[in-house]
Design an enzyme around this catalytic site. Sequence first.
Site, PDB file in Angstrom:
ATOM      1  N   ARG A  86      38.338  41.599  42.390  1.00  0.00           N
ATOM      2  CA  ARG A  86      37.407  41.002  41.434  1.00  0.00           C
ATOM      3  C   ARG A  86      36.231  41.945  41.188  1.00  0.00           C
ATOM      4  O   ARG A  86      35.654  42.500  42.132  1.00  0.00           O
ATOM      5  CB  ARG A  86      36.870  39.669  41.964  1.00  0.00           C
ATOM      6  CG  ARG A  86      37.794  38.511  41.744  1.00  0.00           C
ATOM      7  CD  ARG A  86      37.967  38.154  40.253  1.00  0.00           C
ATOM      8  NE  ARG A  86      38.885  37.057  40.039  1.00  0.00           N
ATOM      9  CZ  ARG A  86      40.201  37.176  39.813  1.00  0.00           C
ATOM     10  NH1 ARG A  86      40.776  38.361  39.754  1.00  0.00           N
ATOM     11  NH2 ARG A  86      40.948  36.104  39.617  1.00  0.00           N
ATOM     12  N   HIS A 105      42.219  44.386  33.210  1.00  0.00           N
ATOM     13  CA  HIS A 105      42.578  43.233  34.047  1.00  0.00           C
ATOM     14  C   HIS A 105      44.036  42.787  33.799  1.00  0.00           C
ATOM     15  O   HIS A 105      44.294  41.657  33.379  1.00  0.00           O
ATOM     16  CB  HIS A 105      41.611  42.060  33.809  1.00  0.00           C
ATOM     17  CG  HIS A 105      41.658  41.055  34.924  1.00  0.00           C
ATOM     18  ND1 HIS A 105      40.543  40.384  35.367  1.00  0.00           N
ATOM     19  CD2 HIS A 105      42.681  40.593  35.699  1.00  0.00           C
ATOM     20  CE1 HIS A 105      40.889  39.560  36.351  1.00  0.00           C
ATOM     21  NE2 HIS A 105      42.184  39.679  36.563  1.00  0.00           N
TER      22      HIS A 105
HETATM   23  P1  NDP Z   1      44.256  35.934  49.797  1.00  0.00           P
HETATM   24  O1  NDP Z   1      43.372  34.753  49.855  1.00  0.00           O
HETATM   25  O2  NDP Z   1      45.666  35.810  50.271  1.00  0.00           O
HETATM   26  O3  NDP Z   1      43.589  37.155  50.622  1.00  0.00           O
HETATM   27  C1  NDP Z   1      42.235  37.434  50.581  1.00  0.00           C
HETATM   28  C2  NDP Z   1      41.934  38.493  51.609  1.00  0.00           C
HETATM   29  O4  NDP Z   1      40.543  38.847  51.518  1.00  0.00           O
HETATM   30  C3  NDP Z   1      42.170  38.039  53.063  1.00  0.00           C
HETATM   31  O5  NDP Z   1      42.720  39.088  53.826  1.00  0.00           O
HETATM   32  C4  NDP Z   1      40.768  37.695  53.540  1.00  0.00           C
HETATM   33  O6  NDP Z   1      40.561  37.822  54.950  1.00  0.00           O
HETATM   34  C5  NDP Z   1      39.965  38.771  52.820  1.00  0.00           C
HETATM   35  N1  NDP Z   1      38.559  38.389  52.736  1.00  0.00           N
HETATM   36  C6  NDP Z   1      38.001  37.320  52.118  1.00  0.00           C
HETATM   37  N2  NDP Z   1      36.665  37.291  52.311  1.00  0.00           N
HETATM   38  C7  NDP Z   1      36.372  38.373  53.074  1.00  0.00           C
HETATM   39  C8  NDP Z   1      35.172  38.882  53.629  1.00  0.00           C
HETATM   40  N3  NDP Z   1      33.995  38.272  53.445  1.00  0.00           N
HETATM   41  N4  NDP Z   1      35.255  40.002  54.381  1.00  0.00           N
HETATM   42  C9  NDP Z   1      36.435  40.624  54.596  1.00  0.00           C
HETATM   43  N5  NDP Z   1      37.623  40.189  54.090  1.00  0.00           N
HETATM   44  C10 NDP Z   1      37.575  39.076  53.342  1.00  0.00           C
HETATM   45  O7  NDP Z   1      44.218  36.440  48.287  1.00  0.00           O
HETATM   46  P2  NDP Z   1      45.320  37.284  47.486  1.00  0.00           P
HETATM   47  O8  NDP Z   1      45.720  38.451  48.311  1.00  0.00           O
HETATM   48  O9  NDP Z   1      46.380  36.399  46.977  1.00  0.00           O
HETATM   49  O10 NDP Z   1      44.448  37.745  46.214  1.00  0.00           O
HETATM   50  C11 NDP Z   1      43.270  38.495  46.379  1.00  0.00           C
HETATM   51  C12 NDP Z   1      42.477  38.522  45.091  1.00  0.00           C
HETATM   52  O11 NDP Z   1      43.100  39.377  44.138  1.00  0.00           O
HETATM   53  C13 NDP Z   1      42.385  37.189  44.346  1.00  0.00           C
HETATM   54  O12 NDP Z   1      41.386  36.364  44.915  1.00  0.00           O
HETATM   55  C14 NDP Z   1      42.016  37.631  42.957  1.00  0.00           C
HETATM   56  O13 NDP Z   1      40.605  37.666  42.856  1.00  0.00           O
HETATM   57  C15 NDP Z   1      42.584  39.048  42.857  1.00  0.00           C
HETATM   58  N6  NDP Z   1      43.665  39.150  41.871  1.00  0.00           N
HETATM   59  C16 NDP Z   1      43.552  40.074  40.866  1.00  0.00           C
HETATM   60  C17 NDP Z   1      44.541  40.206  39.941  1.00  0.00           C
HETATM   61  C18 NDP Z   1      44.467  41.221  38.855  1.00  0.00           C
HETATM   62  O14 NDP Z   1      45.277  41.160  37.931  1.00  0.00           O
HETATM   63  N7  NDP Z   1      43.561  42.165  38.924  1.00  0.00           N
HETATM   64  C19 NDP Z   1      45.753  39.368  39.982  1.00  0.00           C
HETATM   65  C20 NDP Z   1      45.791  38.472  41.104  1.00  0.00           C
HETATM   66  C21 NDP Z   1      44.763  38.363  42.002  1.00  0.00           C
HETATM   67  P3  NDP Z   1      41.372  36.897  55.980  1.00  0.00           P
HETATM   68  O15 NDP Z   1      42.781  37.444  55.976  1.00  0.00           O
HETATM   69  O16 NDP Z   1      40.682  37.123  57.272  1.00  0.00           O
HETATM   70  O17 NDP Z   1      41.279  35.483  55.478  1.00  0.00           O
HETATM   71  C1  OXD Z   2      44.569  36.261  39.149  1.00  0.00           C
HETATM   72  C2  OXD Z   2      44.262  37.277  38.139  1.00  0.00           C
HETATM   73  O1  OXD Z   2      43.685  35.871  39.926  1.00  0.00           O
HETATM   74  O2  OXD Z   2      45.126  37.541  37.261  1.00  0.00           O
HETATM   75  O3  OXD Z   2      45.746  35.816  39.190  1.00  0.00           O
HETATM   76  O4  OXD Z   2      43.169  37.857  38.177  1.00  0.00           O
END
Ligand code: NDP
Ligand code: OXD
Length: 318
Positions: free
Chosen positions: A233, A281
């Site tokens: 993000r 994006h």
């Molecule tokens: P998950 O919820 O599965 O994973 C999130 C990860 O971030 C976890 O490993 C979590 O740690 C870590 N995390 C969260 N907060 C913190 C923090 N404060 N400090 C350190 N680590 C942290 O999400 P996804 O992998 O499914 O997706 C991640 C993000 O990708 C989505 O939230 C979205 O914003 C983005 N995205 C972007 C897309 C694009 O097209 N550009 C498409 C899809 C998603 P822990 O394992 O310890 O919980």
């Molecule tokens: C998602 C994205 O969160 O596309 O799926 O950003």
Amino acid sequence: MSRSSIIVAPGPWDPEPWRKEFEAASDGRPVHVWPKDRARVDNGPYVICAWKADPKIFDEFPAPRAVFSLGAGVDHLQGLRTSRDIPVVRVVDPDLTMRMVEYVTFAVLYLHRQIGTYQAEQRRHAWRPMIQPAASRVRVGIMGVGVLGEACAKTLAQIGLDVAGWARTPRDASPFPVFAGQDGFDEFLQRTDILVSLLPDTPDTAGLVGRNVFARLARDGSLGGPSFVSAGRGKTVVEDELVEALRSGMLTGAVLDVFNVEPLPSDSPLWAMENVLITPHVAADSDPEVIVAQIMRDVERLEKGEPLSNTVDMKRGY
Ligand code: NDP
Ligand code: OXD
């Protein structure tokens, strides 16, 4: 439990593919696109399926049985962070995961194989081979090793890159090293040549990645300096400091899919930077056919009183 109507609010996306897929998969449940069909919604139970919808939808329809994000992220549903009774469900799907694996693999290889520099040389008709380090000598650090980050890490490790992850909570077991929290952050950054951010946007991650992070990346790597891939993000990155790091050489390059403001404003200095590759994006798009099928399986579970598949803790924010 009685059946729910489906209110679909896909925000900036074309609503028609979503309407079509929901109508095909809803087994007769009424499907309404908000705000266009708002007057047709009856008084019965409903669920809301949303992507960056105007928050007014929750004033008009304040008591959904569940809210489904049409993507993996739920930051667009921030307004719901305090209403604990409404389950929020996000997308976790192999199709979306593979799209992100593709994107991150491409971005890391683009930086590892120094393709940006060769593109610039091509424009100058210049034939200048550079030293190409082995993948095993390049350290990739992935911030956020949840569903997407972990899948990316495994693929990059298969190519031979030296991969580690950073998460909020420690792991008992992982096929690659995972550093956790502020305690593990320094060590993680200091062993990283290519930093990949797949962090969600939460109160804890907002503005987390800036000068202070870039300055701590490895300077002894085989690529002549660290670089950055941003596909989680945009709000997690301090964009002015990113620009400054790319100008000063603190970062040698970046591949960026997400931004503070989207669409990226046309006067952003990032557009014109030779060491930056921008995509709008699109790293892991939501495919309506796949995502509607996942949501409808959960709607059936909801109506049978069974637990939903990928609920989000909105207090934690991801
Ligand atoms: P998950 O919820 O599965 O994973 C999130 C990860 O971030 C976890 O490993 C979590 O740690 C870590 N995390 C969260 N907060 C913190 C923090 N404060 N400090 C350190 N680590 C942290 O999400 P996804 O992998 O499914 O997706 C991640 C993000 O990708 C989505 O939230 C979205 O914003 C983005 N995205 C972007 C897309 C694009 O097209 N550009 C498409 C899809 C998603 P822990 O394992 O310890 O919980
Ligand atoms: C998602 C994205 O969160 O596309 O799926 O950003």
